[in-house]
Design a protein around this motif. Structure first.
Motif: not given
Length: 327
Positions: A104-131
């Motif tokens: 749940p949103v606290t700020s746009r900056e927090d959203q960017e931090r979270e989406s950066d972390a998720i994308a980085k983890a997806v890429k580094e883990s080699g995850l193939r499928y996501a909803v």
């Protein structure tokens, strides 16, 4: 080389291929699903559905206590923040698929931090499928409050070439109306920033969870795809208020639109940080202006079963009466 030697070689090769096939099947059968935000409205539905199907599930959340109900059903729990890329990478590693969402949103900056972390983890883990839980209107890049953060999150996931991702652009959550319970008790009315007669798609979060769980089980998507989920029908706040009025036995209940600055003031008085309140005001303005709007024509594929009346009966009315002042 005689015929017998050749026959034995073919048999050995066949056994090797069969063993390899069995290993691959075992990998798929034993594969783990990772649910980010598992204790939330949509994540809990997904986690429970997959566990009931006998799937292996790894639930993620910030509060270990809230994950225990899934652990009791056989899930593995990971306590971590969504902005913790190393923890996400570890959780996603070896997973068959994941359900991704921002908190749940606290700020746009927090959203960017979270989406950066998720994308980085997806890429580094080699995850193939996501909803990925997104929102209707996420095609608009800015000026839409928290929805702009989901646009950004979609773009970051789309940039990962090896990922097959389905962005669920869900309608306005029916559960958002639960915030009005205190106002109904205290002021005998329902008010907010949205125009009274503007129709918008509204969805029950359980329907989002049901849909996401099925797509995770099927994994019938590839590349980068979006699907709007528009709820049972479009509703105006006047219609929402009338349905609530019938459901809680207050026939005189009416909706009133408040000025944006007044709504922002109320949100901050309720304890919301000023920056967060401003983000939501931007969203309300975008909805009222028609900037946030569904792109897909309504169809059986993007409509979901729970009507607002059913939501009031099952969720809103019990919550309202549970919080009612006692004599």
């Amino acid at each position: 080389m005689n015929v017998e030697v050749l026959r034995r070689l073919y048999l050995q090769e066949g056994e090797t291929n069969m063993n390899s096939l069995k290993e691959n099947i075992a990998v798929v059968t034993d594969a783990m699903y990772v649910i980010v935000g598992a204790s939330g409205n949509t994540g809990s539905i997904i986690a429970n559905t997959l566990l009931l199907k006998g799937e292996k599930v790894r639930v993620m959340g910030r509060d270990a206590g809230r994950l225990q109900r899934f652990v009791r059903k056989g899930a593995e729990a990971v306590t971590a923040n969504v902005s913790d890329a190393p923890a996400l990478t570890k959780a996603f590693s070896g997973a068959r698929a994941a359900y991704l969402m921002l908190t749940p949103v606290t700020s746009r900056e927090d959203q960017e931090r979270e989406s950066d972390a998720i994308a980085k983890a997806v890429k580094e883990s080699g995850l193939r499928y996501a909803v990925h839980l997104s929102s209707y209107g996420a095609q608009v890049p800015e000026g839409t409050g928290p929805i702009a953060g989901l646009h950004s999150s979609e773009q970051k996931l789309n940039a990962i070439s090896s990922l097959n991702v389905l962005h669920l652009r869900a309608a306005y959550f029916m559960e958002n109306n639960l915030a009005a319970i205190g106002m109904i008790h205290g002021m005998g009315m329902l008010g907010g920033a949205l125009l009274p007669d503007l129709k918008l798609p509204m969805i029950a979060t359980r329907d989002v969870g049901d849909y996401a769980a099925q797509r995770l089980l099927d994994l019938d998507f590839s590349g980068k795809q979006t699907r709007e989920l528009l709820g049972e029908r479009d509703l105006s706040m006047a219609e929402v208020t009338a349905a609530i009025a019938r459901g809680i036995g207050k026939p005189d209940l009416r909706y009133e639109q408040f000025p944006y600055d007044q709504v922002q003031q109320v949100l901050t008085q309720m304890g919301m940080p000023p920056k967060t309140a401003a983000v939501y005001i931007e969203m309300y303005k975008a909805i009222n202006a028609g900037i946030l709007a569904a792109q897909e024509p309504r169809s059986p594929e993007n409509s979901t079963p729970t009507s607002f009346e059913k939501f009031v009966q099952d969720v809103f009315a019990p919550a309202y009466h549970g919080k009612a002042p006692t004599a």
